[in-house]
Design an enzyme around this catalytic site. Structure first.
Site, mmCIF file in Angstrom:
data_model
loop_
_atom_site.group_PDB
_atom_site.id
_atom_site.type_symbol
_atom_site.label_atom_id
_atom_site.label_comp_id
_atom_site.label_asym_id
_atom_site.label_seq_id
_atom_site.Cartn_x
_atom_site.Cartn_y
_atom_site.Cartn_z
ATOM 1 N N ASP A 1 0.803 -1.221 0.000
ATOM 2 C CA ASP A 1 0.000 0.000 0.000
ATOM 3 C C ASP A 1 0.842 1.281 0.000
ATOM 4 O O ASP A 1 0.599 2.166 -0.829
ATOM 5 C CB ASP A 1 -0.953 -0.017 1.204
ATOM 6 C CG ASP A 1 -1.819 1.223 1.284
ATOM 7 O OD1 ASP A 1 -2.961 1.168 0.806
ATOM 8 O OD2 ASP A 1 -1.352 2.248 1.824
ATOM 9 N N ILE B 1 -5.375 2.140 -0.433
ATOM 10 C CA ILE B 1 -5.239 1.418 -1.701
ATOM 11 C C ILE B 1 -5.434 -0.080 -1.489
ATOM 12 O O ILE B 1 -6.076 -0.755 -2.303
ATOM 13 C CB ILE B 1 -3.902 1.751 -2.377
ATOM 14 C CG1 ILE B 1 -3.875 3.244 -2.736
ATOM 15 C CG2 ILE B 1 -3.692 0.900 -3.631
ATOM 16 C CD1 ILE B 1 -2.615 3.706 -3.427
ATOM 17 N N ASP B 2 -4.916 -0.626 -0.399
ATOM 18 C CA ASP B 2 -5.232 -2.009 -0.051
ATOM 19 C C ASP B 2 -6.743 -2.213 0.001
ATOM 20 O O ASP B 2 -7.285 -3.179 -0.560
ATOM 21 C CB ASP B 2 -4.649 -2.355 1.322
ATOM 22 C CG ASP B 2 -3.222 -2.876 1.251
ATOM 23 O OD1 ASP B 2 -2.771 -3.276 0.167
ATOM 24 O OD2 ASP B 2 -2.550 -2.880 2.303
ATOM 25 N N LEU B 3 -7.425 -1.322 0.695
ATOM 26 C CA LEU B 3 -8.859 -1.484 0.906
ATOM 27 C C LEU B 3 -9.648 -1.204 -0.373
ATOM 28 O O LEU B 3 -10.648 -1.887 -0.654
ATOM 29 C CB LEU B 3 -9.320 -0.570 2.037
ATOM 30 C CG LEU B 3 -8.591 -0.795 3.377
ATOM 31 C CD1 LEU B 3 -9.084 0.181 4.430
ATOM 32 C CD2 LEU B 3 -8.752 -2.226 3.859
ATOM 33 N N GLY C 1 -9.392 -4.284 -2.442
ATOM 34 C CA GLY C 1 -10.285 -5.309 -1.906
ATOM 35 C C GLY C 1 -11.725 -5.065 -2.273
ATOM 36 O O GLY C 1 -12.467 -5.995 -2.636
#
Length: 411
Positions: free
Chosen positions: A142, A170-172, A175
């Site tokens: 991220d 950005i990870d989320l 997802g």
């Protein structure tokens, strides 16, 4: 809605967060983790990050994204391990396979779309990677993607350094895109009978959120419209953090009507002028307005300011820490929770959207490989085969003691 089954080769945050959203729908999620080789700690590295909660492989950073799941460990570097995947897909009637390993490893591990779709027609296959399969060697972290996608350039004080956001957005975001893509693919499969492949690029997903900045480059914008501006809004004035006698309040004037309501308050009447009646006019006096407004707010308490702004319907908020957010009446009854094996209740974030029939408590995350033998038996693997697989290093040699009943982890 039919309860779907998801098999996911996952680690870190982006994909575990996506599959958590499936858990919140009541789906079954079985996570496959990297097989320990004796030289490093086995399984998802995030298992070992943070405070030790109940044991060494379920630390604090690992808990929230992995509640309600089952965990198996298979050595996919072996022929025997890869041969188990088609059995699992067919015997467990898996609807969705997910992964977030490097794309160059897909075929070597036997998890590529072509191989798995041949074993289970109609399979929805979904992956998250840093830059998409065209760049198969790029790791997806991220903070690195925040730098690459311009987020750090847009975050922080105007006279300060580029800054990470306080949440791994950005990870989320990646997802959420995988979650949405899978839901769409299942809807399309209901009409066509066909599965499909979904590739989520973290960079592309992040860039899709540059909606208020990237297009400005083609409009000959001022440089300060596409760089850091601290707590201000680049377009709307005044929007900023303002001091009070005992704290801070965020005030956001989003249109000219709100400005007129603000300046109608006796406390703020001195800010009004004909030149400031429009946002364009206020932008020309941005610095002076911020200084004047801050001077007024600094003379009253947070409570006094909040009461006056609320009465005038001016968008504002006290700046909460995370502990205060957890206690907000709008959220307190919507928090989900889990329970440690010792009975301690752990409060977790709410699901993104309310859903009728949602289960508020999810099973505590499993230990590494906890359900390997149970799940493989369900797929038709005999005890003799399990013994041979353990002896050959295809699955952990010894069963991990279950800390919670299977029913709880599937809640």
């Amino acid at each position: 809605m039919k309860r779907r089954t998801v098999l996911s080769l996952e680690q870190a945050l982006s994909l575990p967060y996506a599959t958590l959203r499936f858990v919140q729908l009541g789906w079954r999620v079985i996570r496959i983790e990297a097989f320990g080789d004796g030289a490093r700690l086995p399984g998802d590295p995030n298992r070992y990050i943070g405070t030790n909660v109940v044991d060494d492989d379920r630390r604090s950073y690992f808990i929230a994204p992995n509640v309600g799941k089952e965990a198996i460990a298979i050595n996919l570097r072996t022929v025997e391990g890869r041969a188990l995947l088609p059995r699992l897909l067919r015997e467990l009637d898996v609807d969705v396979f997910c992964c977030n390993t490097l794309p160059r490893r897909y075929e070597a591990l036997g998890i590529d779309y072509r191989t798995l779709a041949a074993a289970k027609p109609g399979l929805v296959w979904a992956a998250i990677s840093a830059l998409g399969p065209q760049w198969p060697d790029a790791p997806g972290y991220d903070p690195v993607l925040q730098a690459m996608a311009g987020y750090m350039e847009l975050t922080g004080a105007a006279d300060g350094p580029p800054t990470l956001t306080g949440v791994p957005v950005i990870d989320l975001k990646a997802g959420d895109e995988l979650y949405a893509g899978v839901i769409r693919a299942l809807l399309e499969r209901a009409e066509t009978g066909q599965g499909q492949r979904i590739d989520v690029s973290m960079l592309q997903a992040a860039a899709s959120w540059l909606l208020t900045t990237l297009p400005l480059l083609d409009f000959d914008c001022d440089p300060d419209e596409v760089t850091r501006c601290g707590n201000e809004h680049r377009k709307f004035v005044p929007t900023n953090v303002y001091p009070t006698r005992d704290g801070y309040v965020y005030v956001a004037i989003g249109n000219d009507v709100q400005w007129s309501r603000l300046t109608a308050l006796p406390r703020f009447a001195g800010l009004a002028s004909a030149a400031r009646e429009t946002n364009d006019g206020r932008r020309r006096e941005r610095a002076r307005i911020h200084a004047q407004l801050g001077g007024v707010t600094a003379e009253c308490t947070t409570g006094e300011l909040v009461r006056e702004l609320s009465a005038a319907t001016i968008p504002h908020a006290v700046i909460n820490d995370v502990r205060a957010v957890r206690e907000l009446p709008q959220l307190a009854e919507r928090l989900t929770r889990t329970r440690t094996p010792t009975g301690r209740t752990v409060r977790l974030p709410p699901s993104a959207v309310d859903r009728a029939g949602a289960v508020p408590e999810l099973g505590f995350p499993p230990k590494y490989g906890e359900h390997t033998r149970t799940v493989l038996r369900e797929a038709g693997v005999s005890d003799e085969e399990l013994q041979a697989l353990g002896d050959a290093g295809v699955i952990p040699a010894h069963a991990t003691s279950a800390s919670t009943p299977m029913e709880a982890t599937q809640a």
